[in-house]
Design a protein around this motif. Structure first.
Motif, PDB file in Angstrom:
ATOM      1  N   LEU A 106       0.816  -1.220   0.000  1.00  0.00           N
ATOM      2  CA  LEU A 106       0.000   0.000   0.000  1.00  0.00           C
ATOM      3  C   LEU A 106       0.846   1.264   0.000  1.00  0.00           C
ATOM      4  CD1 LEU A 106      -2.579  -1.058   2.759  1.00  0.00           C
ATOM      5  CD2 LEU A 106      -2.900  -1.165   0.295  1.00  0.00           C
ATOM      6  N   MET A 107       2.161   1.095   0.183  1.00  0.00           N
ATOM      7  CA  MET A 107       3.035   2.265   0.323  1.00  0.00           C
ATOM      8  C   MET A 107       3.326   2.893  -1.035  1.00  0.00           C
ATOM      9  SD  MET A 107       5.638   1.084   3.328  1.00  0.00           S
ATOM     10  CE  MET A 107       5.010   0.778   4.990  1.00  0.00           C
ATOM     11  N   LYS A 108       3.142   4.207  -1.097  1.00  0.00           N
ATOM     12  CA  LYS A 108       3.366   4.924  -2.355  1.00  0.00           C
ATOM     13  C   LYS A 108       4.824   5.326  -2.492  1.00  0.00           C
ATOM     14  CE  LYS A 108      -1.161   6.954  -2.094  1.00  0.00           C
ATOM     15  NZ  LYS A 108      -1.122   7.064  -0.616  1.00  0.00           N
ATOM     16  N   SER A 109       5.381   5.934  -1.447  1.00  0.00           N
ATOM     17  CA  SER A 109       6.786   6.338  -1.537  1.00  0.00           C
ATOM     18  C   SER A 109       7.654   5.102  -1.402  1.00  0.00           C
ATOM     19  CB  SER A 109       7.152   7.325  -0.433  1.00  0.00           C
ATOM     20  OG  SER A 109       6.048   7.651   0.338  1.00  0.00           O
ATOM     21  N   GLY A 110       8.813   5.147  -2.058  1.00  0.00           N
ATOM     22  CA  GLY A 110       9.714   4.004  -2.037  1.00  0.00           C
ATOM     23  C   GLY A 110      10.262   3.758  -0.640  1.00  0.00           C
ATOM     24  N   LEU A 111      10.811   2.587  -0.451  1.00  0.00           N
ATOM     25  CA  LEU A 111      11.353   2.239   0.858  1.00  0.00           C
ATOM     26  C   LEU A 111      12.509   3.138   1.247  1.00  0.00           C
ATOM     27  CD1 LEU A 111      11.365  -1.636   1.091  1.00  0.00           C
ATOM     28  CD2 LEU A 111      10.051   0.009   2.435  1.00  0.00           C
ATOM     29  N   LEU A 112      13.288   3.584   0.251  1.00  0.00           N
ATOM     30  CA  LEU A 112      14.442   4.423   0.554  1.00  0.00           C
ATOM     31  C   LEU A 112      13.998   5.746   1.171  1.00  0.00           C
ATOM     32  CD1 LEU A 112      17.481   4.837   0.457  1.00  0.00           C
ATOM     33  CD2 LEU A 112      17.183   5.893  -1.790  1.00  0.00           C
ATOM     34  N   SER A 113      13.043   6.416   0.505  1.00  0.00           N
ATOM     35  CA  SER A 113      12.602   7.698   1.060  1.00  0.00           C
ATOM     36  C   SER A 113      11.869   7.501   2.389  1.00  0.00           C
ATOM     37  CB  SER A 113      11.725   8.455   0.058  1.00  0.00           C
ATOM     38  OG  SER A 113      10.699   7.641  -0.427  1.00  0.00           O
ATOM     39  N   GLN A 114      11.213   6.349   2.544  1.00  0.00           N
ATOM     40  CA  GLN A 114      10.596   6.046   3.837  1.00  0.00           C
ATOM     41  C   GLN A 114      11.682   6.046   4.911  1.00  0.00           C
ATOM     42  OE1 GLN A 114       7.442   4.637   4.889  1.00  0.00           O
ATOM     43  NE2 GLN A 114       6.467   5.118   2.949  1.00  0.00           N
ATOM     44  N   ALA A 115      12.775   5.334   4.587  1.00  0.00           N
ATOM     45  CA  ALA A 115      13.846   5.182   5.565  1.00  0.00           C
ATOM     46  C   ALA A 115      14.489   6.530   5.875  1.00  0.00           C
ATOM     47  CB  ALA A 115      14.893   4.208   5.030  1.00  0.00           C
ATOM     48  N   MET A 116      14.580   7.405   4.880  1.00  0.00           N
ATOM     49  CA  MET A 116      15.217   8.711   5.064  1.00  0.00           C
ATOM     50  C   MET A 116      14.272   9.737   5.672  1.00  0.00           C
ATOM     51  SD  MET A 116      18.127   8.015   3.771  1.00  0.00           S
ATOM     52  CE  MET A 116      19.214   8.825   2.620  1.00  0.00           C
ATOM     53  N   TRP A 117      12.987   9.370   5.778  1.00  0.00           N
ATOM     54  CA  TRP A 117      12.059  10.280   6.435  1.00  0.00           C
ATOM     55  C   TRP A 117      11.925  11.604   5.693  1.00  0.00           C
ATOM     56  CZ3 TRP A 117       9.181   8.282  10.172  1.00  0.00           C
ATOM     57  CH2 TRP A 117       8.377   9.131  10.927  1.00  0.00           C
ATOM     58  N   TRP A 118      11.721  11.524   4.370  1.00  0.00           N
ATOM     59  CA  TRP A 118      11.628  12.734   3.576  1.00  0.00           C
ATOM     60  C   TRP A 118      10.186  13.132   3.323  1.00  0.00           C
ATOM     61  CZ3 TRP A 118      15.779  10.901  -0.422  1.00  0.00           C
ATOM     62  CH2 TRP A 118      17.044  11.350   0.006  1.00  0.00           C
ATOM     63  N   GLY A 119       9.923  14.390   3.498  1.00  0.00           N
ATOM     64  CA  GLY A 119       8.676  15.037   3.089  1.00  0.00           C
ATOM     65  C   GLY A 119       7.441  14.183   3.172  1.00  0.00           C
ATOM     66  N   SER A 120       6.826  13.945   2.011  1.00  0.00           N
ATOM     67  CA  SER A 120       5.556  13.255   1.998  1.00  0.00           C
ATOM     68  C   SER A 120       5.693  11.828   2.535  1.00  0.00           C
ATOM     69  CB  SER A 120       4.973  13.222   0.587  1.00  0.00           C
ATOM     70  OG  SER A 120       5.776  12.416  -0.229  1.00  0.00           O
ATOM     71  N   ALA A 121       6.920  11.298   2.428  1.00  0.00           N
ATOM     72  CA  ALA A 121       7.132   9.945   2.958  1.00  0.00           C
ATOM     73  C   ALA A 121       6.869   9.912   4.459  1.00  0.00           C
ATOM     74  CB  ALA A 121       8.547   9.482   2.653  1.00  0.00           C
ATOM     75  N   ALA A 122       7.263  10.998   5.143  1.00  0.00           N
ATOM     76  CA  ALA A 122       7.048  11.054   6.589  1.00  0.00           C
ATOM     77  C   ALA A 122       5.562  11.051   6.912  1.00  0.00           C
ATOM     78  CB  ALA A 122       7.713  12.301   7.162  1.00  0.00           C
ATOM     79  N   ALA A 123       4.806  11.832   6.148  1.00  0.00           N
ATOM     80  CA  ALA A 123       3.358  11.885   6.369  1.00  0.00           C
ATOM     81  C   ALA A 123       2.730  10.518   6.103  1.00  0.00           C
ATOM     82  CB  ALA A 123       2.727  12.935   5.450  1.00  0.00           C
ATOM     83  N   GLU A 124       3.220   9.890   5.035  1.00  0.00           N
ATOM     84  CA  GLU A 124       2.678   8.584   4.694  1.00  0.00           C
ATOM     85  C   GLU A 124       3.009   7.565   5.781  1.00  0.00           C
ATOM     86  OE1 GLU A 124       3.852   6.936   0.819  1.00  0.00           O
ATOM     87  OE2 GLU A 124       2.740   5.168   1.426  1.00  0.00           O
ATOM     88  N   GLU A 125       4.220   7.623   6.262  1.00  0.00           N
ATOM     89  CA  GLU A 125       4.655   6.706   7.323  1.00  0.00           C
ATOM     90  C   GLU A 125       3.733   6.831   8.547  1.00  0.00           C
ATOM     91  OE1 GLU A 125       7.776   4.857   7.672  1.00  0.00           O
ATOM     92  OE2 GLU A 125       7.454   4.346   9.768  1.00  0.00           O
ATOM     93  N   ASN A 126       3.397   8.087   8.896  1.00  0.00           N
ATOM     94  CA  ASN A 126       2.518   8.296  10.046  1.00  0.00           C
ATOM     95  C   ASN A 126       1.155   7.663   9.827  1.00  0.00           C
ATOM     96  OD1 ASN A 126       4.307   9.612  11.666  1.00  0.00           O
ATOM     97  ND2 ASN A 126       3.798  11.653  10.847  1.00  0.00           N
ATOM     98  N   GLU A 127       0.662   7.814   8.609  1.00  0.00           N
ATOM     99  CA  GLU A 127      -0.644   7.249   8.302  1.00  0.00           C
ATOM    100  C   GLU A 127      -0.606   5.718   8.440  1.00  0.00           C
ATOM    101  OE1 GLU A 127      -2.132   8.351   4.366  1.00  0.00           O
ATOM    102  OE2 GLU A 127      -3.224   6.450   4.430  1.00  0.00           O
ATOM    103  N   HIS A 128       0.474   5.114   7.936  1.00  0.00           N
ATOM    104  CA  HIS A 128       0.604   3.657   8.052  1.00  0.00           C
ATOM    105  C   HIS A 128       0.680   3.244   9.514  1.00  0.00           C
ATOM    106  CE1 HIS A 128       0.840   2.777   3.855  1.00  0.00           C
ATOM    107  NE2 HIS A 128       1.870   3.579   3.662  1.00  0.00           N
ATOM    108  N   ARG A 129       1.429   4.001  10.296  1.00  0.00           N
ATOM    109  CA  ARG A 129       1.567   3.654  11.713  1.00  0.00           C
ATOM    110  C   ARG A 129       0.224   3.725  12.432  1.00  0.00           C
ATOM    111  NH1 ARG A 129       6.272   2.149  13.591  1.00  0.00           N
ATOM    112  NH2 ARG A 129       8.045   2.717  12.316  1.00  0.00           N
ATOM    113  N   GLU A 130      -0.564   4.734  12.103  1.00  0.00           N
ATOM    114  CA  GLU A 130      -1.891   4.857  12.731  1.00  0.00           C
ATOM    115  C   GLU A 130      -2.766   3.646  12.437  1.00  0.00           C
ATOM    116  OE1 GLU A 130      -3.999   8.489  11.841  1.00  0.00           O
ATOM    117  OE2 GLU A 130      -2.253   9.643  12.545  1.00  0.00           O
ATOM    118  N   LYS A 131      -2.766   3.248  11.173  1.00  0.00           N
ATOM    119  CA  LYS A 131      -3.567   2.080  10.786  1.00  0.00           C
ATOM    120  C   LYS A 131      -3.111   0.839  11.537  1.00  0.00           C
ATOM    121  CE  LYS A 131      -6.466   3.575   7.594  1.00  0.00           C
ATOM    122  NZ  LYS A 131      -6.020   4.187   6.360  1.00  0.00           N
ATOM    123  N   VAL A 132      -1.786   0.677  11.612  1.00  0.00           N
ATOM    124  CA  VAL A 132      -1.222  -0.497  12.278  1.00  0.00           C
ATOM    125  C   VAL A 132      -1.540  -0.483  13.773  1.00  0.00           C
ATOM    126  CG1 VAL A 132       0.973  -1.552  12.969  1.00  0.00           C
ATOM    127  CG2 VAL A 132       0.548  -1.024  10.568  1.00  0.00           C
TER     128      VAL A 132
END
Ligand SMILES: Nc1ncnc2c1ncn2[C@@H]1O[C@H](COP(=O)(O)OP(=O)(O)OP(=O)(O)O)[C@@H](O)[C@H]1O
Ligand SMILES: [Mg+2]
Length: 272
Positions: A123-149
């Motif tokens: 379900l993740m839109k941003s790549g794993l690399l940007s997720q790991a680096m915590w960049w911009g929209s990736a950070a917002a997306e990460e938060n959304e995933h964490r909330e669901k989890v």
């Protein structure tokens, strides 16, 4: 009378919709082995559909056909009213079908939380690399995933083990974490391959409750393979019975329980 087009309400008040998936004349061969022989049945929206049968009957193979992991040798799979083409693995992952395995398939060294997060990878839109680096929209997306989890963790009552490496958990909890990971993918259809195998009575009761609650809360259509007939009777709306790759029964649990072919092939003998 059950309405075959619009659906119906179960005695316990759950809403079953129209047909979500149709398996038409499915045959699956592995070389000379015929694992599934000309089987047809349907799965309705919101339904808990059980598949039972003796060892080697073809149950897990059928789950693999439903998930899209196996392409049947013959026959068609219809999903959302459309014939499903043969797919590549990444396409299969996006179908909205998640599963647990007969043998637990989790990452033992990773925490419960991280294992469940892997369920969201498709379900993740941003790549794993940007997720790991915590960049911009990736950070917002990460938060959304964490909330669901976190919602799933609360729902399955595993808050107290969220940081624990999975390898250290007892068997029953590992199975629950596997269910959590499958749910994290927000599946339309949830496939459970013997979710209660090897559990004690108390663990089975917990798992039954969670499967029912998941169905109720998320409206997830569930297909489960299970040997414990008590569990099948309690949980399922309809049951498909397989024997040597063939379908020998299909219907509500109490109807299937009184089917002579089913009694002869399966119910007459003891199962774990
Ligand atoms: N990948 C495969 N390659 C070759 N044969 C296979 C493969 N998967 C399953 N089979 C065979 O197909 C048949 C059905 O197996 P399957 O695992 O689907 O049965 P099952 O009903 O899930 O059994 P169990 O209750 O033991 O889990 C068996 O004869 C099995 O040996
Ligand atoms: Mg199996």
């Amino acid at each position: 009378m059950k309405d075959m087009v619009e659906g119906y309400t179960t005695p316990d008040g759950r809403q079953i919709g129209g047909v979500l998936m149709e398996l038409k004349n499915i045959t699956l061969r592995f070389g000379g082995v015929v694992a599934i022989k000309d089987i047809s049945f349907d799965i309705r929206e919101g339904e808990i559909r059980a598949i039972i049968g003796p060892n080697g009957a073809g149950k897990s193979s059928m789950l693999n056909v439903i998930s899209g992991f196996y392409v049947p040798t013959e026959g068609e799979v219809w999903f959302h009213g459309q014939k499903r083409p043969a797919m590549r693995p990444y396409q299969v992952a996006r179908l909205g079908i998640a599963r647990t395995f007969q043998n637990i398939a989790l990452f033992d060294g990773m925490s419960v939380l991280d294992n469940i997060m892997t369920g969201r990878l498709t379900l993740m839109k941003s790549g794993l690399l940007s997720q790991a680096m915590w960049w911009g929209s990736a950070a917002a997306e990460e938060n959304e995933h964490r909330e669901k989890v976190e919602k799933i963790i609360d729902f399955l009552e595993i808050q107290n083990i969220r940081k624990t490496p999975v390898g250290r958990l007892p068997y029953g909890l590992k199975k629950r974490v596997e269910l959590a990971r499958a749910l994290a993918a927000e599946p339309k259809i949830l496939l459970l391959d013997e979710p209660m195998a090897g559990m004690n009575v108390e663990e089975k009761e917990d798992m039954c409750r969670f499967i029912l609650d998941v169905n109720d809360e998320f409206g997830t259509t569930t297909v489960l393979i299970e040997h414990d007939m008590g569990v099948v009777m309690d949980l399922s709306d309809r049951v498909v019975v397989m024997d040597y790759g063939r379908k020998i029964g299909d219907g509500p649990p109490d109807e299937v329980r009184n089917n002579q072919d089913v009694i002869d092939a399966y119910l007459g003998v003891a199962h774990d």
